[in-house]
Scaffold this motif. Structure first.
Motif, PDB file in Angstrom:
ATOM      1  N   ILE A 171       9.516 231.313  57.770  1.00  0.00           N
ATOM      2  CA  ILE A 171      10.505 232.207  57.172  1.00  0.00           C
ATOM      3  C   ILE A 171       9.948 233.618  57.274  1.00  0.00           C
ATOM      4  CG2 ILE A 171      11.863 232.768  55.124  1.00  0.00           C
ATOM      5  CD1 ILE A 171      11.357 229.896  54.156  1.00  0.00           C
ATOM      6  N   GLU A 172      10.641 234.441  58.041  1.00  0.00           N
ATOM      7  CA  GLU A 172      10.160 235.792  58.339  1.00  0.00           C
ATOM      8  C   GLU A 172       8.779 235.676  58.978  1.00  0.00           C
ATOM      9  OE1 GLU A 172      10.616 237.776  54.581  1.00  0.00           O
ATOM     10  OE2 GLU A 172      12.804 237.821  54.736  1.00  0.00           O
ATOM     11  N   ASP A 173       7.725 236.227  58.359  1.00  0.00           N
ATOM     12  CA  ASP A 173       6.400 236.204  58.990  1.00  0.00           C
ATOM     13  C   ASP A 173       5.460 235.170  58.384  1.00  0.00           C
ATOM     14  OD1 ASP A 173       7.048 238.318  60.728  1.00  0.00           O
ATOM     15  OD2 ASP A 173       6.571 239.807  59.175  1.00  0.00           O
ATOM     16  N   TRP A 176       7.847 210.004  41.483  1.00  0.00           N
ATOM     17  CA  TRP A 176       7.442 210.373  42.840  1.00  0.00           C
ATOM     18  C   TRP A 176       8.492 211.288  43.455  1.00  0.00           C
ATOM     19  CZ3 TRP A 176       4.954 205.934  46.141  1.00  0.00           C
ATOM     20  CH2 TRP A 176       3.842 205.427  45.463  1.00  0.00           C
ATOM     21  N   ASP A 177       8.024 212.328  44.132  1.00  0.00           N
ATOM     22  CA  ASP A 177       8.927 213.249  44.826  1.00  0.00           C
ATOM     23  C   ASP A 177       8.345 213.517  46.197  1.00  0.00           C
ATOM     24  OD1 ASP A 177      10.835 215.180  45.503  1.00  0.00           O
ATOM     25  OD2 ASP A 177      10.926 215.936  43.461  1.00  0.00           O
ATOM     26  N   LYS A 178       9.073 213.115  47.248  1.00  0.00           N
ATOM     27  CA  LYS A 178       8.532 213.169  48.611  1.00  0.00           C
ATOM     28  C   LYS A 178       9.502 213.867  49.557  1.00  0.00           C
ATOM     29  CE  LYS A 178       6.094 209.557  49.844  1.00  0.00           C
ATOM     30  NZ  LYS A 178       5.699 208.188  50.271  1.00  0.00           N
ATOM     31  N   ASN A 179       9.075 213.976  50.820  1.00  0.00           N
ATOM     32  CA  ASN A 179       9.922 214.524  51.886  1.00  0.00           C
ATOM     33  C   ASN A 179      10.411 215.933  51.564  1.00  0.00           C
ATOM     34  OD1 ASN A 179       9.821 211.957  53.299  1.00  0.00           O
ATOM     35  ND2 ASN A 179      11.244 211.211  51.758  1.00  0.00           N
ATOM     36  N   VAL A 180       9.493 216.774  51.148  1.00  0.00           N
ATOM     37  CA  VAL A 180       9.817 218.146  50.753  1.00  0.00           C
ATOM     38  C   VAL A 180       9.725 219.061  51.971  1.00  0.00           C
ATOM     39  CG1 VAL A 180       9.156 220.065  49.259  1.00  0.00           C
ATOM     40  CG2 VAL A 180       8.951 217.705  48.434  1.00  0.00           C
ATOM     41  N   MET A 181      10.740 219.924  52.138  1.00  0.00           N
ATOM     42  CA  MET A 181      10.713 220.868  53.260  1.00  0.00           C
ATOM     43  C   MET A 181      11.605 222.071  52.982  1.00  0.00           C
ATOM     44  SD  MET A 181      12.909 218.500  55.859  1.00  0.00           S
ATOM     45  CE  MET A 181      11.950 217.103  55.279  1.00  0.00           C
ATOM     46  N   PHE A 182      11.154 223.227  53.466  1.00  0.00           N
ATOM     47  CA  PHE A 182      11.920 224.460  53.346  1.00  0.00           C
ATOM     48  C   PHE A 182      12.923 224.573  54.492  1.00  0.00           C
ATOM     49  CE2 PHE A 182       8.327 225.471  50.737  1.00  0.00           C
ATOM     50  CZ  PHE A 182       8.711 226.488  49.876  1.00  0.00           C
ATOM     51  N   PHE A 183      14.085 225.146  54.201  1.00  0.00           N
ATOM     52  CA  PHE A 183      14.954 225.617  55.277  1.00  0.00           C
ATOM     53  C   PHE A 183      14.258 226.809  55.945  1.00  0.00           C
ATOM     54  CE2 PHE A 183      17.911 223.031  53.084  1.00  0.00           C
ATOM     55  CZ  PHE A 183      19.039 222.845  53.893  1.00  0.00           C
ATOM     56  N   PRO A 184      14.507 227.061  57.236  1.00  0.00           N
ATOM     57  CA  PRO A 184      13.798 228.131  57.942  1.00  0.00           C
ATOM     58  C   PRO A 184      14.336 229.540  57.679  1.00  0.00           C
ATOM     59  CG  PRO A 184      15.252 226.978  59.437  1.00  0.00           C
ATOM     60  CD  PRO A 184      15.302 226.228  58.141  1.00  0.00           C
ATOM     61  N   LYS A 185      15.191 229.692  56.694  1.00  0.00           N
ATOM     62  CA  LYS A 185      15.644 231.010  56.267  1.00  0.00           C
ATOM     63  C   LYS A 185      16.114 230.905  54.820  1.00  0.00           C
ATOM     64  CE  LYS A 185      19.705 232.541  57.651  1.00  0.00           C
ATOM     65  NZ  LYS A 185      20.850 232.913  58.530  1.00  0.00           N
ATOM     66  N   LYS A 186      16.158 232.037  54.151  1.00  0.00           N
ATOM     67  CA  LYS A 186      16.660 232.028  52.783  1.00  0.00           C
ATOM     68  C   LYS A 186      18.182 231.909  52.787  1.00  0.00           C
ATOM     69  CE  LYS A 186      12.837 234.601  50.712  1.00  0.00           C
ATOM     70  NZ  LYS A 186      12.431 235.790  49.905  1.00  0.00           N
ATOM     71  N   ILE A 187      18.706 231.273  51.777  1.00  0.00           N
ATOM     72  CA  ILE A 187      20.145 231.112  51.603  1.00  0.00           C
ATOM     73  C   ILE A 187      20.563 231.949  50.394  1.00  0.00           C
ATOM     74  CG2 ILE A 187      22.047 229.491  51.306  1.00  0.00           C
ATOM     75  CD1 ILE A 187      20.474 228.921  53.832  1.00  0.00           C
ATOM     76  N   ASN A 188      21.408 232.944  50.637  1.00  0.00           N
ATOM     77  CA  ASN A 188      21.830 233.853  49.552  1.00  0.00           C
ATOM     78  C   ASN A 188      20.633 234.434  48.807  1.00  0.00           C
ATOM     79  OD1 ASN A 188      24.618 233.359  50.064  1.00  0.00           O
ATOM     80  ND2 ASN A 188      24.468 231.432  48.917  1.00  0.00           N
ATOM     81  N   GLY A 189      19.614 234.818  49.570  1.00  0.00           N
ATOM     82  CA  GLY A 189      18.444 235.479  48.991  1.00  0.00           C
ATOM     83  C   GLY A 189      17.437 234.553  48.346  1.00  0.00           C
ATOM     84  N   LYS A 190      17.644 233.241  48.427  1.00  0.00           N
ATOM     85  CA  LYS A 190      16.730 232.298  47.783  1.00  0.00           C
ATOM     86  C   LYS A 190      16.154 231.304  48.792  1.00  0.00           C
ATOM     87  CE  LYS A 190      18.884 232.295  43.179  1.00  0.00           C
ATOM     88  NZ  LYS A 190      19.416 231.430  42.082  1.00  0.00           N
ATOM     89  N   PHE A 191      14.941 230.834  48.490  1.00  0.00           N
ATOM     90  CA  PHE A 191      14.394 229.722  49.247  1.00  0.00           C
ATOM     91  C   PHE A 191      15.252 228.495  48.978  1.00  0.00           C
ATOM     92  CE2 PHE A 191      10.549 232.326  48.512  1.00  0.00           C
ATOM     93  CZ  PHE A 191      10.115 232.475  49.822  1.00  0.00           C
TER      94      PHE A 191
END
Length: 348
Positions: A90-92, A172-187
């Motif tokens: 995301i960005e740099d 348990w909380d698994k399979n976590v991943m960020f979208f490759p850009k912010k959506i409406n200013g948010k992760f």
């Protein structure tokens, strides 16, 4: 019918190096120019996991591979493993997410990097509730989700493990991943509180307070992106590869788990999410994109597993990198346009 998938076979296997002498699988993948960087789960005997690193020229040729882990457990909450990574930029900044395993519990955690060599731990990203707390919260709107959200934890109650562990059994909380850009200013982050895929948003990590998560779990039905629906995902689903932005929507390659009389079968499938509101699913495949058919997928440390965790686009082809049999890393490819067309037809 899903588009034709070509399987290219195994590209990475375990080695005698002591950090990866039991298996290598479930790779995080990021492409830059003609280079594919792979951060993979490396398991040593005793089921202790760290992250190895290799580099590909083009989609398939391994040209560099480290002989020691690039990322390994240092914190109590990840004592036994840094597992199943995903990576986005995301960005740099690169965001490396992984499952932190302490030998009993699994949390979603992440680290950041500017150069893909040095990573700064940012800590646990997902809710930290013991079973009793989670059960109390999720039951408040139980009729809007599914009883399956608690079936996973019945084992703890049945064998009184939660009592033996004195409240140290956490959800348990698994399979976590960020979208490759912010959506409406948010992760925007996908994760999996069994058995469905959910999404949450935040501006600063400090926003993810205990109060935030209490409200989130109480209203989990509002955050579910994909639920198990078809026969091949009757057990559960989990976000696989970081979403890919296309004109048709966010393309999500995910894993879907089928319960059979012979045990679980892990399939790879695909869905489209709305570009502006990725919490809304547009469509998904009615049959798997691909399933275990090869010997290296059907027989392994765990049988019948294809577990997609990273992608790279070369020309018209989408290459999907996945763990096979919890033992090795393999690659499949599909024409991106064909896959998107099939998903468009499913939405009509």
């Amino acid at each position: 019918m899903p588009p034709k998938v070509k399987k290219h076979g195994v590209i990475l296997e375990k080695t005698p190096h002591n950090f990866e002498n039991e298996g290598v699988f479930n790779p995080a993948v990021i492409k830059e120019d003609d280079t594919v960087h792979i951060f993979y789960r490396a398991v040593r005997i005793g089921n202790y996991s760290s992250l190895g690193y290799c580099q590909l020229k083009g989609p398939l040729e391994v040209v560099k591979r480290n002989t020691s882990p690039i990322f390994f457990p240092t914190e109590d909450y990840e004592f036994q493993g840094t597992e199943d990574p995903r990576i986005t930029k995301i960005e740099d900044t690169y965001y490396l997410t992984y499952s932190a395993y302490d030998g009993i519990n699994v949390f979603g955690a992440y680290a950041t990097s500017e150069d893909l060599k040095n990573f700064t731990r940012e800590g646990i990203l997902t809710p930290v509730f013991n079973y009793e707390e989670y059960s109390e919260l999720i039951r408040e709107n139980f009729e809007k989700i599914s009883e399956k959200h608690l079936l996973f934890y019945e084992l703890f109650v049945r064998y009184k493990l939660n009592e033996l562990m004195k409240g140290k059994i956490y959800v348990w909380d698994k399979n976590v991943m960020f979208f490759p850009k912010k959506i409406n200013g948010k992760f925007a982050v996908l994760h999996r509180l069994w058995p469905s895929i959910q999404i949450f948003y935040f501006e600063e990590k400090e926003d993810l307070s205990r109060a935030f998560w209490r409200d989130y779990v109480r209203n989990l039905h509002n955050h579910i992106v994909l639920r198990p629906r078809y026969h091949y995902e009757c057990s559960h689903v989990g976000a696989g590869c970081p979403p890919i932005e296309t004109e048709e929507g966010w393309l999500l390659i995910y894993h879907a788990v089928e319960t059979t009389v012979k045990g679980l079968i892990y399939h790879a499938s695909a869905a489209l999410l709305d570009l502006e509101n990725p919490g809304r699913m547009i469509s998904k495949l009615k049959t798997p994109l691909f399933s275990p058919t090869e010997e290296y997928e059907k027989k392994g440390v765990v049988d019948n597993v294809v577990f997609p965790t990273g992608t790279a686009i070369f020309g018209e082809d989408l290459y999907i990198y996945y763990g096979a049999g919890d033992d090795c890393i393999a690659v499949a490819s599909v024409k991106l346009k064909d896959l998107l067309n099939e998903l468009k037809q499913e939405s009509e």
